[in-house]
Write a protein that holds these residues in place. Structure first.
Motif, PDB file in Angstrom:
ATOM      1  N   ASP A 279      16.557  -3.923   9.316  1.00 45.82           N
ATOM      2  CA  ASP A 279      17.560  -3.471   8.351  1.00 45.82           C
ATOM      3  C   ASP A 279      16.892  -2.555   7.330  1.00 45.82           C
ATOM      4  OD1 ASP A 279      19.624  -3.076   6.615  1.00 45.82           O
ATOM      5  OD2 ASP A 279      19.641  -5.128   5.808  1.00 45.82           O
ATOM      6  N   PRO A 280      16.995  -1.225   7.500  1.00 43.08           N
ATOM      7  CA  PRO A 280      16.347  -0.285   6.574  1.00 43.08           C
ATOM      8  C   PRO A 280      16.771  -0.480   5.118  1.00 43.08           C
ATOM      9  CG  PRO A 280      17.132   0.854   8.542  1.00 43.08           C
ATOM     10  CD  PRO A 280      17.688  -0.536   8.609  1.00 43.08           C
ATOM     11  N   ALA A 281      17.923  -1.096   4.912  1.00 39.89           N
ATOM     12  CA  ALA A 281      18.421  -1.307   3.541  1.00 39.89           C
ATOM     13  C   ALA A 281      18.006  -2.679   2.997  1.00 39.89           C
ATOM     14  CB  ALA A 281      19.931  -1.170   3.508  1.00 39.89           C
ATOM     15  N   PHE A 282      17.064  -3.342   3.663  1.00 42.02           N
ATOM     16  CA  PHE A 282      16.638  -4.676   3.232  1.00 42.02           C
ATOM     17  C   PHE A 282      16.147  -4.656   1.788  1.00 42.02           C
ATOM     18  CE2 PHE A 282      12.995  -7.526   2.537  1.00 42.02           C
ATOM     19  CZ  PHE A 282      13.620  -8.755   2.723  1.00 42.02           C
ATOM     20  N   GLU A 283      16.610  -5.631   1.013  1.00 42.44           N
ATOM     21  CA  GLU A 283      16.205  -5.746  -0.384  1.00 42.44           C
ATOM     22  C   GLU A 283      15.750  -7.176  -0.674  1.00 42.44           C
ATOM     23  OE1 GLU A 283      19.271  -4.474  -2.978  1.00 42.44           O
ATOM     24  OE2 GLU A 283      19.242  -2.381  -2.306  1.00 42.44           O
ATOM     25  N   TYR A 284      14.782  -7.268  -1.559  1.00 48.07           N
ATOM     26  CA  TYR A 284      14.240  -8.569  -1.964  1.00 48.07           C
ATOM     27  C   TYR A 284      14.552  -8.776  -3.440  1.00 48.07           C
ATOM     28  CZ  TYR A 284      10.725 -12.151  -2.984  1.00 48.07           C
ATOM     29  OH  TYR A 284      10.086 -13.296  -3.393  1.00 48.07           O
ATOM     30  N   ASP A 285      15.151  -9.908  -3.754  1.00 50.21           N
ATOM     31  CA  ASP A 285      15.644 -10.147  -5.112  1.00 50.21           C
ATOM     32  C   ASP A 285      14.553 -10.044  -6.177  1.00 50.21           C
ATOM     33  OD1 ASP A 285      18.156 -10.491  -4.108  1.00 50.21           O
ATOM     34  OD2 ASP A 285      18.028 -12.690  -3.996  1.00 50.21           O
ATOM     35  N   ASP A 286      13.389 -10.617  -5.883  1.00 52.30           N
ATOM     36  CA  ASP A 286      12.299 -10.619  -6.865  1.00 52.30           C
ATOM     37  C   ASP A 286      11.289  -9.518  -6.570  1.00 52.30           C
ATOM     38  OD1 ASP A 286      13.350 -12.829  -8.207  1.00 52.30           O
ATOM     39  OD2 ASP A 286      12.447 -14.208  -6.770  1.00 52.30           O
ATOM     40  N   TRP A 287      11.787  -8.355  -6.198  1.00 53.34           N
ATOM     41  CA  TRP A 287      10.923  -7.247  -5.780  1.00 53.34           C
ATOM     42  C   TRP A 287      10.004  -6.785  -6.917  1.00 53.34           C
ATOM     43  CZ3 TRP A 287      10.694  -1.904  -7.027  1.00 53.34           C
ATOM     44  CH2 TRP A 287       9.967  -1.122  -6.116  1.00 53.34           C
ATOM     45  N   GLU A 288      10.553  -6.592  -8.114  1.00 48.79           N
ATOM     46  CA  GLU A 288       9.741  -6.090  -9.229  1.00 48.79           C
ATOM     47  C   GLU A 288       8.645  -7.066  -9.653  1.00 48.79           C
ATOM     48  OE1 GLU A 288      12.013  -4.687 -12.490  1.00 48.79           O
ATOM     49  OE2 GLU A 288      13.015  -3.102 -11.349  1.00 48.79           O
ATOM     50  N   PRO A 289       8.950  -8.371  -9.829  1.00 47.81           N
ATOM     51  CA  PRO A 289       7.860  -9.310 -10.151  1.00 47.81           C
ATOM     52  C   PRO A 289       6.793  -9.351  -9.059  1.00 47.81           C
ATOM     53  CG  PRO A 289       9.991 -10.301 -10.610  1.00 47.81           C
ATOM     54  CD  PRO A 289      10.270  -9.027  -9.899  1.00 47.81           C
ATOM     55  N   LEU A 290       7.222  -9.228  -7.795  1.00 50.11           N
ATOM     56  CA  LEU A 290       6.254  -9.228  -6.696  1.00 50.11           C
ATOM     57  C   LEU A 290       5.343  -8.006  -6.789  1.00 50.11           C
ATOM     58  CD1 LEU A 290       5.081 -10.220  -4.020  1.00 50.11           C
ATOM     59  CD2 LEU A 290       6.958  -9.042  -2.836  1.00 50.11           C
ATOM     60  N   CYS A 291       5.927  -6.836  -7.045  1.00 50.49           N
ATOM     61  CA  CYS A 291       5.119  -5.613  -7.163  1.00 50.49           C
ATOM     62  C   CYS A 291       4.147  -5.703  -8.334  1.00 50.49           C
ATOM     63  CB  CYS A 291       6.025  -4.390  -7.307  1.00 50.49           C
ATOM     64  SG  CYS A 291       6.922  -3.969  -5.797  1.00 50.49           S
ATOM     65  N   ASP A 292       4.590  -6.305  -9.430  1.00 48.32           N
ATOM     66  CA  ASP A 292       3.701  -6.486 -10.586  1.00 48.32           C
ATOM     67  C   ASP A 292       2.512  -7.380 -10.220  1.00 48.32           C
ATOM     68  OD1 ASP A 292       5.333  -4.912 -12.129  1.00 48.32           O
ATOM     69  OD2 ASP A 292       6.421  -6.593 -13.042  1.00 48.32           O
ATOM     70  N   LYS A 293       2.800  -8.421  -9.464  1.00 50.12           N
ATOM     71  CA  LYS A 293       1.739  -9.352  -9.064  1.00 50.12           C
ATOM     72  C   LYS A 293       0.769  -8.674  -8.099  1.00 50.12           C
ATOM     73  CE  LYS A 293       3.023 -13.534  -8.756  1.00 50.12           C
ATOM     74  NZ  LYS A 293       3.642 -14.814  -8.336  1.00 50.12           N
ATOM     75  N   LEU A 294       1.301  -7.901  -7.144  1.00 48.00           N
ATOM     76  CA  LEU A 294       0.452  -7.179  -6.197  1.00 48.00           C
ATOM     77  C   LEU A 294      -0.402  -6.138  -6.919  1.00 48.00           C
ATOM     78  CD1 LEU A 294       2.987  -6.611  -3.254  1.00 48.00           C
ATOM     79  CD2 LEU A 294       1.116  -8.265  -3.340  1.00 48.00           C
ATOM     80  N   ASN A 295       0.181  -5.473  -7.894  1.00 50.18           N
ATOM     81  CA  ASN A 295      -0.552  -4.458  -8.654  1.00 50.18           C
ATOM     82  C   ASN A 295      -1.690  -5.088  -9.454  1.00 50.18           C
ATOM     83  OD1 ASN A 295      -0.772  -1.634  -9.709  1.00 50.18           O
ATOM     84  ND2 ASN A 295      -0.358  -2.688 -11.641  1.00 50.18           N
ATOM     85  N   SER A 296      -1.436  -6.266 -10.014  1.00 53.45           N
ATOM     86  CA  SER A 296      -2.492  -6.939 -10.779  1.00 53.45           C
ATOM     87  C   SER A 296      -3.661  -7.340  -9.880  1.00 53.45           C
ATOM     88  CB  SER A 296      -1.925  -8.172 -11.491  1.00 53.45           C
ATOM     89  OG  SER A 296      -1.553  -9.174 -10.553  1.00 53.45           O
ATOM     90  N   LEU A 297      -3.359  -7.719  -8.639  1.00 54.31           N
ATOM     91  CA  LEU A 297      -4.424  -8.073  -7.700  1.00 54.31           C
ATOM     92  C   LEU A 297      -5.151  -6.836  -7.193  1.00 54.31           C
ATOM     93  CD1 LEU A 297      -2.528 -10.828  -5.678  1.00 54.31           C
ATOM     94  CD2 LEU A 297      -4.498 -11.192  -7.160  1.00 54.31           C
TER      95      LEU A 297
END
Length: 428
Positions: A279-297
């Protein structure tokens, strides 16, 4: 992932080995024999006679190893298993082991049941290499049918040796990928892995479980094997898994163990890739907090962590962050003989890493000559290239130096785009 029932490559080029002498006939000497990875020096020097001599010597040593797997001495059995592992990782031995597969399987079964620690680990690795050699077919099914219950019993037995459980977690995953045709059996095996790594999830009250490093490694291996089998699941199963695990996996990024953090990050990237493929339109509800966590790592400069761990973690999580944020993958090209293979997705990377864990430095040789592995990576039939052609294609040392220097410069420029140098000040 191809699931066709076909034999893997038959035979192959047997490397030159030195015949035994009376002085080195002990299995301790044999277990450290490095001749399996040598070039075909005897064959090159002696023509057909050299090839025959090399093959006879190799088969003689392999038969000694097989016989020694039932020796009374644990040290002797360990050496024999290590010798067989080294041979199968660096050679195509289909013709030799096809007629002896059940004998080898019986030895593996005995070592798994009665051995301890390192012996069980070596036996589990040998089982995996045996399946890789035989490929996806009736022969490997016979092997796996015998060993699968033993793998699962050891894996799920809390009283079993922890090293054996770790090895079984890894071997069971790859053997299932190679051999298993029934998708329901694949799901059942995945559930066994889930029952382990889910114990590392944060509890409902928000507290993290207290686990020792060895148990954490077991859960890490289970998570990686689970992710490997996820690459061959149906779309409906991927959707169910995404709903169940994607909200919980990000909390594993807080784990104290760097290998668990990396395994969780790569699994998250894999889940996003599979979900978006459906599903190319797949969305994850907590996308922004996840990206913040990945960026910190990806920019971690915690002084309490080892520099090597931080360096490894940053490299992986830069790619994971790219995958989640930009739907991008850092393409890698694998060169072997006259061919090249591109690792261009997380599915392909997880599969490649799983095979490489067992065959190690022999991965390029298997990519070149093992029909089953070539089928997995859609490389087509093995290409036959004569020695003269190979020699003509080799570049000079100076040309190789220039190429490496240019590649290093380009890689440094690319990495600097993702580095905030101010964060690294004071780290040393």
């Amino acid at each position: 992932m191809p699931r066709s029932k076909k034999r893997s490559s038959r035979g192959g080029q047997h490397g030159a080995v030195q015949p035994f002498s009376d002085e080195d006939a002990s299995i301790e000497t044999l277990s450290h024999c490095s001749s399996f990875s040598d070039a075909m020096s005897v064959a090159d020097e002696g023509g057909e006679a050299g090839v025959e001599t090399a093959q006879e010597d190799l088969q003689y040593k392999l038969n000694v190893f097989i016989d020694s797997t039932v020796d009374k001495s644990a040290k002797t059995r360990q050496g024999a298993l290590d010798g067989l592992n080294a041979a199968m990782a660096t050679r195509i031995l289909y013709e030799f082991i096809s007629d002896r597969r059940m004998t080898i399987t019986d030895s593996i079964e005995r070592c798994l049941k009665k051995g301890k620690g390192q012996e069980q680990r070596a036996a589990a690795s040998l089982a995996c290499l045996l399946c890789i050699q035989l490929g996806s077919g009736v022969e490997s099914e016979e092997v796996f049918k015998t060993l699968k219950p033993i793998f699962k019993n050891i894996l799920l037995d809390g009283a079993a040796n922890i090293q054996a459980r770790q090895a079984c977690a890894t071997s069971l995953g790859l053997c299932t990928l190679v051999v298993e045709d029934d998708i329901l059996d694949v799901y059942a095996t995945m559930e066994s892995f889930e029952s382990l790594f889910m114990r590392s999830y944060v509890k409902e009250d928000g507290s993290r479980p207290s686990l020792n490093p060895q148990t954490t490694l077991l859960h890490t291996n289970a998570l990686l094997s689970w992710a490997l089998l996820l690459t061959i699941c149906t779309g409906s199963q991927v959707k169910a898994v995404t709903r169940k695990h994607l909200p919980k996996l990000p909390r594993l990024l807080e784990n104290d163990d760097v290998n668990m953090r990396i395994a969780a990050g790569e699994t998250i990237a894999l889940l996003f890739e599979l979900a978006r493929d459906m599903d190319p339109a797949f969305e994850y509800d907590d996308w922004e907090p996840l990206c913040d966590k990945l960026n910190s790592l990806a920019t971690d400069c915690n002084k309490h962590r080892a520099k090597t761990d931080k360096r490894k973690q940053r490299s992986v999580f830069r790619d994971v962050l790219k995958a989640v944020e930009e739907r991008d993958f850092q393409t890698e090209t694998i060169r072997f003989s006259t061919e090249r293979m591109t690792i261009d997705s997380w599915v392909r990377k997880r599969t490649y890493d799983a095979f490489r864990e067992f065959v190690g430095s022999g991965m390029n040789y298997h990519l070149q000559a093992n029909e089953f592995i070539r089928d997995v990576f859609e490389l087509g039939p093995p290409m036959l290239v004569d020695a003269a052609t190979l020699k003509s294609m080799k570049i000079s040392r100076f040309e190789r130096h220039l190429y490496n220097a240019a590649a290093f410069k380009a890689r440094t420029k690319a990495r600097n785009k993702f580095r905030d140098k101010r964060l690294d000040v004071g780290e040393f």
